[in-house]
Motif scaffolding. Structure first.
Motif: not given
Length: 547
Positions: A480-490
């Motif tokens: 809640p009231k936060a962020w999550t970051a991801i990296y993706i090789p497509l």
């Protein structure tokens, strides 16, 4: 209905006889496993009250799929329901073959009284996953089951073989029929709070696991529920985390684990306590009313049954859960599905080519509750978008119909697809400005969860990223009231669903599709449409390939 030997041969030929090129890519020497499934309605009593469920071969939950890396799975599904049906494969990446993904954006539903044969390959994968019904609100009625992919015998695994290996499916549950729940959503209203929690389709003390003292066991735990994060624990026992959605992890010991909707964890525990019975406990997280249920861990030499209250666990503590999530790291020295170490791919040294900031949107559209992404609430087209793309049928979806970041506009309906180039390296930031925890899943891929924290994400947030041993998985939570970051090789061409795992929100529009595109027509980049593909909508009556 179940395939005959001749039928199996015909299905196998439809896969293998396309061309010599595909045969060489698919590695025909890999084993084939055949499954015949009949999907029916049936009465179930998960919370002690009779209700209509969806069964596979008469089972609730459905049968497990046991496989080994690179196996080809031939799954014939006969739909004995009175409505269309589809199965999807949560975490199975379907290399170069999104036609088999089993969501409406890629695959036509199986009509009532008909069958469809999924042809899947668990290419370069290991680990713990599950399947589920993707249409409407079928997921609230059953038809889900576990998937396990074992390593090939010549690939070392970073722990000894356990004495037993068990699938544990946990999830919140409603006493209402799935058609009634769907009617609530279709009427523009929100669902009520769930009625309970199930362990492998059973309510309180209904699940029973027998162990022998001194032996170590593996549990593959998946949250197959509709909305709630759940905490899993075993009274007086510790759990060692060893794998998350296909990634061997650092072997950290926990007294309990938060498992968010759509996620799968694999743990080892040793039956090292006195010979008694112990509670297996599952409770809801971040809810004002705490749902709970229990199973029984039974020692074969038990001198007494469980008694008294079950052990408590965390309830609304966000920091506790966030710290646990950050502690889950990749085991860099362990082999994955191939004999090279998991840490040999240096994901943190690659420059990203695009950043997408994804935020949920909620509001009323035409007087009804809807949800969306960056102000777009997804509506399903009349023709699966992947099939429309193949036949070049215009007007089915809106290409690049989604902004790269939230812009604060009002919520509106559209069939949103975001086209991204094959082999791009993309950063996606899930920004959660709501007071609830959210869970996001991407079909067709495993991504690196490089960072998560409270507040608003900024470019300075990248200084917090883990660019060395972040866990690779297919579902991630956003606090809640936060962020999550991801990296993706497509690196997987196709049309892939990015969605919330909160199933009511998904049904009401909180999803979109990534169209990973290339101009190449090489079979090494993408397989052609399967010869047995169902065609519907504006694609009805067309041929999958020229004669």
């Amino acid at each position: 209905m179940p395939l005959s030997l001749a039928g199996k041969a015909a299905v196998l030929c439809s896969f293998l006889c396309v061309s010599v090129s595909i045969l060489s890519i698919a590695k025909a020497e890999d084993p084939y496993r055949f499954f015949d499934w009949n999907v029916t309605y049936g009465f179930i009593y998960p919370l002690g009250v009779r209700q209509q469920g969806i069964l596979i071969n008469g089972q609730f939950p459905g049968p497990d799929i046991h496989s080994v890396t690179n196996d080809n799975l031939i799954i014939n599904v006969y739909n004995s329901l009175d409505e269309p049906f589809l199965l999807s494969w949560n975490g199975i990446q379907q290399r170069r073959n999104s036609y088999e993904d089993g969501v409406f954006g890629t695959t036509c539903p199986i009509p009532p009284g008909k069958n469809f044969t999924y042809i899947l390959q668990v290419k370069d994968q290991i680990g713990s996953f599950y399947y589920f019904p993707s249409l409407g609100f079928h997921k609230a009625a059953g038809a889900f089951g576990g998937i396990r992919i074992l390593s090939r015998p010549r690939i070392p695994v970073p722990f000894d073989d356990p004495a037993g290996d068990y699938t544990i499916l946990i999830g919140d549950w409603y006493l209402s029929n799935h058609t009634d729940l769907k009617a609530v959503l279709d009427g523009g209203r929100k669902l009520p709070f769930p009625d309970g929690i199930l362990i492998n389709g059973r309510g309180r003390n209904g699940y029973y696991l027998t162990v022998e003292q001194g032996k170590t066991y593996r549990l593959r735990i998946s949250n197959v529920g509709l909305q709630n994060s759940l905490n899993f624990r075993i009274q007086n026992h510790k759990m060692k985390l060893v794998e998350v959605e296909g990634t061997h992890t650092l072997q950290t010991t926990y007294s309990s684990l938060d498992i968010h909707v759509g996620q799968s964890y694999s743990v080892l525990f040793t039956a090292d306590q006195p010979g008694l019975d112990y509670y297996i406990v599952v409770t809801s997280r971040f809810t004002s009313t705490v749902l709970n249920t229990t199973g029984i861990l039974h020692y074969s030499n038990s001198a007494g049954a469980v008694s008294g209250p079950f052990p408590g666990g965390p309830t609304i503590e966000v920091d506790w859960s966030l710290n646990q999530a950050r502690s889950i790291r990749t085991n860099l020295t362990a082999s994955g599905p191939r004999p090279n170490p998991q840490g040999s791919y240096h994901y943190g040294m690659i420059n990203t080519t695009r950043t997408l900031i994804v935020a949920s949107s909620a509001g009323q559209v035409n007087g009804k509750q809807r949800y969306g992404v960056n102000s777009v609430s997804f509506i399903a087209p009349d023709t699966p978008m992947k099939i429309a793309d193949y036949f070049k049928i215009q007007g089915v979806f809106k290409e690049n119909g989604l902004a790269d970041r939230p812009y604060g506009g009002g919520l509106y309906l559209d069939t949103a697809v975001l086209t991204v180039p094959y082999r791009a390296y993309v950063e996606i930031v899930f920004q959660n400005d709501e007071d609830i925890l959210q869970s996001w899943h991407l079909d067709g891929y495993s991504f690196f969860v490089v960072g998560m924290d409270g507040g608003q994400w900024t470019t300075a947030s990248r200084n917090l990223y883990n660019l060395r041993d972040a866990v690779a998985r297919c579902t991630t939570q956003v606090y809640p009231k936060a962020w999550t970051a991801i990296y993706i090789p497509l690196d997987n061409v196709g049309m892939w669903n990015l969605r919330t795992e909160f199933w009511a929100r998904q049904y009401l529009g909180q999803q979109f599709y990534l169209r990973v595109y290339t101009d190449s027509t090489s079979l090494r980049d993408e397989y052609p449409i399967p010869k047995n593909a169902l065609l519907c909508g504006r694609a009805s009556g067309r041929r999958t390939r020229p004669l």
